[in-house]
Motif scaffolding. Structure first.
Motif, PDB file in Angstrom:
ATOM      1  N   VAL A 118       0.830  -1.210   0.000  1.00 55.38           N
ATOM      2  CA  VAL A 118       0.000   0.000   0.000  1.00 55.38           C
ATOM      3  C   VAL A 118       0.865   1.261   0.000  1.00 55.38           C
ATOM      4  O   VAL A 118       0.613   2.201  -0.756  1.00 55.38           O
ATOM      5  CB  VAL A 118      -0.963   0.002   1.213  1.00 55.38           C
ATOM      6  CG1 VAL A 118      -1.628   1.354   1.386  1.00 55.38           C
ATOM      7  CG2 VAL A 118      -1.998  -1.098   1.051  1.00 55.38           C
ATOM      8  N   PHE A 119       1.912   1.279   0.833  1.00 55.00           N
ATOM      9  CA  PHE A 119       2.755   2.472   0.932  1.00 55.00           C
ATOM     10  C   PHE A 119       3.876   2.509  -0.100  1.00 55.00           C
ATOM     11  O   PHE A 119       4.613   3.484  -0.179  1.00 55.00           O
ATOM     12  CB  PHE A 119       3.339   2.587   2.348  1.00 55.00           C
ATOM     13  CG  PHE A 119       2.287   2.843   3.383  1.00 55.00           C
ATOM     14  CD1 PHE A 119       1.529   3.994   3.346  1.00 55.00           C
ATOM     15  CD2 PHE A 119       2.040   1.918   4.377  1.00 55.00           C
ATOM     16  CE1 PHE A 119       0.549   4.236   4.295  1.00 55.00           C
ATOM     17  CE2 PHE A 119       1.064   2.143   5.333  1.00 55.00           C
ATOM     18  CZ  PHE A 119       0.315   3.303   5.289  1.00 55.00           C
ATOM     19  N   ARG A 120       4.025   1.423  -0.872  1.00 56.96           N
ATOM     20  CA  ARG A 120       5.006   1.326  -1.958  1.00 56.96           C
ATOM     21  C   ARG A 120       6.439   1.506  -1.465  1.00 56.96           C
ATOM     22  O   ARG A 120       7.291   2.027  -2.172  1.00 56.96           O
ATOM     23  CB  ARG A 120       4.687   2.325  -3.061  1.00 56.96           C
ATOM     24  CG  ARG A 120       3.306   2.099  -3.645  1.00 56.96           C
ATOM     25  CD  ARG A 120       3.014   3.018  -4.763  1.00 56.96           C
ATOM     26  NE  ARG A 120       3.836   2.588  -5.899  1.00 56.96           N
ATOM     27  CZ  ARG A 120       3.872   3.228  -7.046  1.00 56.96           C
ATOM     28  NH1 ARG A 120       3.166   4.300  -7.230  1.00 56.96           N
ATOM     29  NH2 ARG A 120       4.629   2.779  -8.021  1.00 56.96           N
ATOM     30  N   PHE A 121       6.702   1.079  -0.243  1.00 52.32           N
ATOM     31  CA  PHE A 121       8.041   1.172   0.323  1.00 52.32           C
ATOM     32  C   PHE A 121       8.327  -0.061   1.160  1.00 52.32           C
ATOM     33  O   PHE A 121       7.556  -0.430   2.040  1.00 52.32           O
ATOM     34  CB  PHE A 121       8.190   2.411   1.206  1.00 52.32           C
ATOM     35  CG  PHE A 121       9.551   2.532   1.819  1.00 52.32           C
ATOM     36  CD1 PHE A 121      10.624   2.973   1.065  1.00 52.32           C
ATOM     37  CD2 PHE A 121       9.777   2.179   3.133  1.00 52.32           C
ATOM     38  CE1 PHE A 121      11.887   3.064   1.621  1.00 52.32           C
ATOM     39  CE2 PHE A 121      11.023   2.258   3.701  1.00 52.32           C
ATOM     40  CZ  PHE A 121      12.091   2.712   2.938  1.00 52.32           C
ATOM     41  N   CYS A 122       9.453  -0.709   0.871  1.00 50.06           N
ATOM     42  CA  CYS A 122       9.893  -1.862   1.646  1.00 50.06           C
ATOM     43  C   CYS A 122      11.219  -1.506   2.315  1.00 50.06           C
ATOM     44  O   CYS A 122      12.194  -1.194   1.630  1.00 50.06           O
ATOM     45  CB  CYS A 122      10.081  -3.079   0.735  1.00 50.06           C
ATOM     46  SG  CYS A 122      10.700  -4.531   1.601  1.00 50.06           S
ATOM     47  N   PRO A 123      11.279  -1.523   3.649  1.00 51.85           N
ATOM     48  CA  PRO A 123      12.497  -1.130   4.345  1.00 51.85           C
ATOM     49  C   PRO A 123      13.687  -2.049   4.048  1.00 51.85           C
ATOM     50  O   PRO A 123      14.830  -1.629   4.180  1.00 51.85           O
ATOM     51  CB  PRO A 123      12.132  -1.207   5.825  1.00 51.85           C
ATOM     52  CG  PRO A 123      10.678  -1.448   5.908  1.00 51.85           C
ATOM     53  CD  PRO A 123      10.190  -1.813   4.562  1.00 51.85           C
ATOM     54  N   ALA A 124      13.444  -3.277   3.645  1.00 48.50           N
ATOM     55  CA  ALA A 124      14.544  -4.203   3.355  1.00 48.50           C
ATOM     56  C   ALA A 124      15.194  -3.908   1.998  1.00 48.50           C
ATOM     57  O   ALA A 124      16.374  -4.207   1.809  1.00 48.50           O
ATOM     58  CB  ALA A 124      14.044  -5.640   3.387  1.00 48.50           C
TER      59      ALA A 124
END
Length: 61
Positions: free
Chosen positions: A44-50
């Motif tokens: 949903v936020f289009r961001f993956c911390p990895a």
């Protein structure tokens, strides 16, 4: 946050997250199904911390 999740990756994350949550709500799988919130949120936020840690991005340049 810079977008690093896009296209098919985003769709798969949202679908997998919703499926895991639905299975947890229905009682078919244990509490760990609630971990589906993680792929759902990253889709949903289009961001993956990895991804930045691994030097990856599935967003078009």
């Amino acid at each position: 946050m810079k977008c690093n999740v896009g296209g098919i990756d985003r769709i798969v994350r949202i679908a997998a997250g919703l499926l895991l949550i639905a299975l947890a709500v229905s009682g078919m799988i244990g509490w760990w199904g609630w971990l589906g919130i993680i792929p759902l949120a990253t889709g949903v936020f289009r961001f993956c911390p990895a991804y930045p840690l691994l030097g990856l991005s599935s967003c078009p340049k």
